[in-house]
Write a protein that holds these residues in place. Structure first.
Motif, short mmCIF file in Angstrom:
data_model
loop_
_atom_site.label_atom_id
_atom_site.label_comp_id
_atom_site.label_asym_id
_atom_site.label_seq_id
_atom_site.Cartn_x
_atom_site.Cartn_y
_atom_site.Cartn_z
N SER A 86 0.94 -1.22 0.14
CA SER A 86 0.02 0.24 -0.02
C SER A 86 0.80 1.31 -0.19
O SER A 86 0.49 2.37 -0.52
N LEU A 87 2.07 1.31 0.70
CA LEU A 87 3.01 2.35 0.83
C LEU A 87 3.57 2.80 -0.65
O LEU A 87 3.54 3.83 -1.16
N VAL A 88 3.96 1.62 -1.22
CA VAL A 88 4.71 1.69 -2.56
C VAL A 88 3.44 2.37 -3.48
O VAL A 88 3.99 3.14 -4.45
N SER A 89 2.44 1.76 -3.61
CA SER A 89 1.28 2.03 -4.48
C SER A 89 1.14 3.68 -4.44
O SER A 89 1.01 4.42 -5.17
N GLU A 90 0.85 4.02 -3.13
CA GLU A 90 0.59 5.33 -2.77
C GLU A 90 1.66 6.30 -3.31
O GLU A 90 1.44 7.38 -3.69
N ALA A 91 3.04 5.90 -2.92
CA ALA A 91 4.15 6.76 -3.36
C ALA A 91 4.22 6.92 -4.79
O ALA A 91 4.68 8.11 -5.29
N GLN A 92 3.95 5.94 -5.49
CA GLN A 92 4.22 5.92 -6.90
C GLN A 92 2.98 6.96 -7.50
O GLN A 92 3.23 7.82 -8.42
N GLU A 93 1.78 6.64 -6.73
CA GLU A 93 0.69 7.58 -7.36
C GLU A 93 1.09 8.97 -7.14
O GLU A 93 0.89 9.88 -8.03
N ALA A 94 1.74 9.24 -6.07
CA ALA A 94 2.03 10.83 -5.50
C ALA A 94 3.22 11.29 -6.58
O ALA A 94 3.20 12.43 -6.78
N TYR A 95 3.95 10.09 -6.91
CA TYR A 95 5.09 10.70 -7.79
C TYR A 95 4.62 11.04 -9.07
O TYR A 95 4.96 12.06 -9.80
N VAL A 96 3.74 10.30 -9.76
CA VAL A 96 3.10 10.42 -10.81
C VAL A 96 2.39 12.05 -10.75
O VAL A 96 2.70 12.75 -11.83
N ALA A 97 1.76 12.31 -9.68
CA ALA A 97 0.96 13.56 -9.64
C ALA A 97 1.86 14.61 -9.58
O ALA A 97 1.75 15.70 -9.96
N SER A 98 3.10 14.43 -8.82
CA SER A 98 4.05 15.65 -8.46
C SER A 98 4.61 15.83 -10.09
O SER A 98 5.02 16.89 -10.31
N SER A 99 4.84 14.83 -10.71
CA SER A 99 5.57 15.01 -12.20
C SER A 99 4.48 15.76 -13.17
O SER A 99 5.05 16.61 -13.75
N VAL A 100 3.39 15.48 -13.06
CA VAL A 100 2.37 15.99 -13.91
C VAL A 100 2.15 17.56 -13.47
O VAL A 100 2.21 18.71 -14.14
#
Length: 495
Positions: A363-377
């Motif tokens: 769950s942590l990995v999934s949330e972190a990656q989603e946050a990474y994508v959002a910050s990149s956008v």
């Protein structure tokens, strides 16, 4: 019930409701919480990675669940069971400062944090550890990509680190209040006796014959492998990286002496020579056959605990206990600290009437990656204003999330609150001194992921994750996994 246990459980249940997060997660109280977390532990199981800790942990957890009637799906969460009953000891499981991420000369020798604790040290033949960890690092964590011979001679966590870790405990075995040495080879030859000895060492009830047989069978290699294949525990600790690759399983082979199937005769000779030359004689059972033959009539160890090679090879394992000279003084210090903690209403964990398992790495990995994508956008949108101002104290006060110290030569380009399923979360976008763009995700969440960085790959993107106090942290970036793990380790050490 011991007075210490009654006090511990009362303090742990009272402080959380009395103190708001904005207070208890700052300054002196935060330091007190961390110190009290150590104080609350009754004992530890320590090992170098790939030494059989998952096996021992599963046996012990399954036994405790049966003895106390706990309805827990994952027996490996034994470190949390004390919250359900004051009769269950608070046992921590750790690799002791992650020696697998270091060269030998970097391995920590100071074991003072374990003074007045019970310490069970689990070891395995360094040759088997070396091979097993190599495949784990290559196929599961994906932090190395070299052949095994290169790994042995050049990489961190190789034979020099394993020997240094064993040596540190050979020298420090009198530091803990009680010390028990158990080997992977012991568990293979007589798992029932190991389970009985471990239970007695930590003050757990001795299992009867029926429970002993059921527990050993449940944790057998065959059943552990089946549980991993079917993800029966629902936990990343027992989940293959690739079900089609047998070398990517956590429960990979479980063979004593299996290193001979993977190492060349030249590599074995190199490792044997290194062990014979550098390993403390307390662990003489791991010397080469030639050296054991030469030393079989000699006494090894020190004058306080003489052990012969013949005693340690195939004989009964002696339970090693040592009283610390500073025990009484330390008891007074701990008592004074306990009174101070009680007065402050401190708590390190919630004492719920029903057990709620901590968040897992998935769950942590999934949330972190989603946050990474959002910050990149967000970084690509002119309409979105980035905020490079980072006030760690303000973030802690507002969210309860304590961020690690950021290296001085890193540049924070954006700092934002982020809504996630893990609760209050923060995302930092940063550029390292080598011009690498990374994203740090942080949430205030109880986890079971460990306090040193581990690696995962999610949709081809590397994620390093770890916990620090009450914060779950994950570093994401489109970098090679070894480099990302190195950066995560830097952040972990900064904090």
């Amino acid at each position: 019930m011991a007075v210490r246990t009654i006090f511990r459980d009362f303090a742990f249940s009272a402080g959380e409701s009395l103190l708001p997060k904005s207070i208890r997660n700052r300054g002196v109280l935060l330091a007190m919480r961390r110190a009290a977390s150590e104080w609350a532990r009754d004992g530890y199981v320590l090992s170098y990675p790939k030494s059989g800790r998952t096996w021992l942990r599963t046996m012990l957890g399954s036994m405790v669940c049966s003895q106390y009637g706990l309805k827990i799906d994952n027996p490996m969460e034994l470190q949390h069971f004390w919250k359900l009953s004051s009769d269950i000891p608070n046992i921590g499981f750790t690799h002791d400062d992650s020696p697998n991420l270091k060269f030998g000369h970097e391995v920590d020798k100071d074991k003072s944090r374990y003074r007045n604790k019970r310490v069970l040290l689990l070891t395995r033949d360094p040759r088997d550890v070396l091979v097993s960890y190599y495949f784990d690092a290559k196929n599961r964590m994906k932090v190395i990509d070299c052949d095994i011979s290169t790994y042995i001679h050049r990489e961190k966590g190789s034979i020099d680190a394993i020997v240094a870790f064993y040596n540190s405990w050979a020298e420090a075995r009198f530091v803990p209040r009680d010390f028990l040495w158990v080997s992977y080879e012991d568990m293979h030859s007589d798992p029932r006796q190991v389970l009985l000895s471990t239970a007695g060492f930590f003050g757990l009830p001795a299992p009867d014959g029926t429970l002993l047989e059921e527990t050993v069978e449940k944790a057998s290699f065959r059943n552990m492998r089946k549980a991993e294949l079917h993800d029966s525990f629902g936990h990343e600790r027992l989940r293959p990286a690739d079900p089609q690759n047998p070398e990517s399983f956590k429960v990979r082979r479980g063979k004593v002496g299996g290193f001979v199937d993977y190492l060349s005769s030249e590599d074995i000779a190199y490792i044997d020579a290194y062990i014979d030359r550098n390993l403390h004689p307390f662990f003489a059972c791991y010397f080469s056959k030639e050296k054991i033959a030469q030393s079989s009539q000699q006494q090894v160890g020190d004058s306080r605990n003489p052990l012969s090679v013949s005693t340690m090879v195939g004989g009964d394992r002696t339970e090693l206990r040592a009283s610390n000279d500073n025990y009484r003084r330390e008891r007074l210090v701990r008592m004074a600290a306990a009174i101070a903690l009680f007065a402050s209403g401190w708590i390190a964990n919630e004492l719920d009437t029903e057990f709620a398992p901590p968040a897992n790495a998935a769950s942590l990995v999934s949330e972190a990656q989603e946050a990474y994508v959002a910050s990149s956008v967000r970084a690509q949108m002119a309409s979105q204003i980035e905020s490079s101002d980072l006030d760690r104290g303000e973030i802690l006060h507002a969210t309860g999330v304590e961020l690690p110290e950021i290296p001085e030569d890193w540049v924070v380009t954006d700092a934002q609150l982020y809504p996630s399923d893990l609760g209050n979360s923060v995302v930092l976008t940063m550029v390292t001194a080598d011009d690498e763009r990374v994203s740090l995700f942080a949430a205030e969440e109880d986890t079971s992921i460990g306090d040193s960085p581990s690696m995962d790959l999610n949709n081809g993107v590397a994620v390093a994750y770890w916990e620090d106090g009450q914060a779950a942290l994950a570093l994401v970036g489109e970098l090679e996994a070894p480099r990302l793990l190195e950066l995560a380790t830097t952040l972990d050490r900064e904090s």
